[in-house]
Enzyme design. Structure first.
Site, PDB file in Angstrom:
ATOM      1  N   HIS A  59     -42.569 -10.484  17.127  1.00  0.00           N
ATOM      2  CA  HIS A  59     -41.999 -10.671  18.465  1.00  0.00           C
ATOM      3  C   HIS A  59     -42.752  -9.831  19.487  1.00  0.00           C
ATOM      4  CE1 HIS A  59     -37.828 -11.720  16.538  1.00  0.00           C
ATOM      5  NE2 HIS A  59     -38.774 -12.593  16.247  1.00  0.00           N
TER       6      HIS A  59
ATOM      7  N   SER B 109     -41.681 -17.484  16.184  1.00  0.00           N
ATOM      8  CA  SER B 109     -41.057 -16.517  17.096  1.00  0.00           C
ATOM      9  C   SER B 109     -42.083 -15.777  17.943  1.00  0.00           C
ATOM     10  CB  SER B 109     -40.219 -15.514  16.296  1.00  0.00           C
ATOM     11  OG  SER B 109     -39.194 -16.171  15.596  1.00  0.00           O
TER      12      SER B 109
END
Length: 331
Positions: free
Chosen positions: A239, A187
Site C-alpha cells: 500500500h 492494492s
C-alpha cells in the site's frame, strides 16, 4: 447522476449505505474546451482481474487437491457445487479463494523466487492475482469508484501508466520487507491512484474550488485505508509503496493547464497567457521525476542484491502490522 454544479462543489460523495468515496477530481470550474474521456481501461482491468481469478480457481481444483492431500481429514471444499472452481476450506483460506501453493505457482510475489531464482516478473504478475472472492470484490469496487473518474478526466494512457507503475512500486517495497510470506493483489496499484488524486489536487491547486474540503476528505480516506493495512495478513508495504509511486507520478502526469489557457485563442493578444503551466507546477514535476527515478533505481538494486530492509529498519515492521493483545504480528 450528478450535475455539473455538483461536481464543482468538491468534497466527497456518499452511497446509499453511507460509504464515503473520494471527492471527484473535477471539483473546480472546468473550462468549456475541456472534454471528458470515455472510460474503458478501468472496466477492462476489472474484467481481466475477474477472468484471472476464474483461471486461478480452475487451476487450483480444490476437490482434487483435497483428495490428494494426506492432511485433508475433516477438511472440505467450500461451495462444492462449483466443482473444480470450489474454494479451499475456510481453515486454510477464509477469503473464499485458492491455496497459497496455487497463487505461488501462478506468479505470487515471493522474496526467495524474485531474488534467488531471478523471477523478477513476479513484481508484475502478483498485481493480477487475488487471494479470494472477498479480496477481489474489495479491490475491484475500489478501482471502479476511484479509477473511472480519473480516467474520464485524464485518459486511459496516463491512468494506465500510474496503475501499473504504482503496482510495481508497491511490489518492490513489499518484497524488500517481507521475506517469509507471499503477497498478491492490486492494492498497491489502487493506492497509487489514491496518491495520484492527492498530488493532482496539490499541483492543480489554483483551479480548484473548495480546496480545503476536497483535501481534507481525500486525506481522511487515505488515512483510513492505510490504517486498515495495520491489521495482520494485510500487506501495508505494498500500500505504502504504491501510494508513494502514484503520488509522485501524479505530479508528472496529471498537470492541468492554467485557467484560461484552453480559451486563449479567443482572447486579445495582450491578454493571452505566455505559459501553459505555472512555475510551481514545473518545479513539482522536476522534483517528482528525480525522486521517481532514484526511488525505483535504488529499490530495484537493493532488491536484486538480496537486501532485507527490515534488518536495517527495526521500527518499519510497525508500518504493516501493529501489535496488540488481540493478535500476533510475528507470523
Amino acid at each position: 447522476m450528478m450535475s455539473n454544479r455538483d461536481l464543482e462543489r468538491g468534497g466527497g460523495t456518499k452511497s446509499r449505505n453511507g460509504t464515503l468515496y473520494p471527492p471527484p477530481t473535477s471539483a473546480y470550474y472546468v473550462e468549456n474546451s475541456e472534454s471528458q474521456w470515455t472510460s474503458w481501461l478501468v472496466p477492462m482491468i476489472v474484467v481481466a482481474n475477474v477472468a484471472m481469478f476464474i483461471v486461478i480457481m480452475f487451476v487450483n481444483n480444490c476437490p482434487s487437491n483435497i483428495s490428494d492431500s494426506f492432511n485433508s481429514r475433516g477438511r472440505k471444499c467450500v461451495a462444492r457445487f462449483l466443482g473444480r472452481l470450489s474454494f479451499q476450506p475456510l481453515q486454510e483460506n477464509p477469503l473464499f479463494g485458492p491455496s497459497s501453493n496455487t497463487l505461488q505457482k501462478l506468479g505470487a510475489l515471493e522474496w526467495n523466487k524474485v531474488v534467488n531464482e531471478h523471477e523478477g516478473w513476479r513484481l508484475f504478475t502478483c498485481i493480477w492475482l487475488h487471494a479470494g472472492v472477498v479480496h477481489l470484490l474489495a479491490n475491484m469496487l475500489s478501482l471502479v469508484f476511484i479509477g473511472i473518474r480519473l480516467e474520464q478526466q485524464f485518459g486511459f494512457v496516463r491512468v494506465g501508466i500510474i496503475y501499473l507503475l504504482s503496482g510495481i512500486g508497491g511490489s518492490v517495497l513489499s518484497c524488500l520487507f517481507l521475506q517469509r510470506s507471499i503477497s498478491v493483489g492490486a492494492s498497491g496499484a489502487l493506492f497509487g491512484l489514491l496518491g495520484a488524486m492527492l498530488s493532482e489536487l496539490l499541483t492543480n491547486w489554483t483551479i480548484y474550488t473548495n480546496k480545503a474540503a476536497a483535501l481534507f476528505t481525500l486525506i481522511i480516506i487515505i488515512a483510513i485505508n492505510l490504517a486498515v493495512g495495520l491489521l495482520p495478513h494485510v500487506d501495508n508495504y505494498a500500500h505504502i509503496g504504491g501510494f508513494m509511486s502514484g503520488f509522485l507520478l501524479g505530479f508528472v502526469l496529471l498537470l492541468r493547464p492554467q485557467f484560461g489557457w484552453l480559451e486563449r485563442q479567443h482572447l486579445p493578444a495582450e491578454a493571452r497567457l505566455k505559459s501553459k503551466f505555472k512555475v510551481y507546477q514545473y518545479i513539482l514535476l522536476l522534483i517528482a521525476s528525480i525522486l521517481l527515478i532514484v526511488g525505483f533505481t535504488v529499490g530495484l538494486v537493493m532488491l536484486f542484491r538480496g537486501v532485507k530492509a527490515n534488518e536495517h529498519c527495526n521500527w518499519c515492521r510497525y508500518l504493516s502490522c501493529l501489535r496488540t493483545s488481540r493478535w500476533n504480528c510475528d507470523n
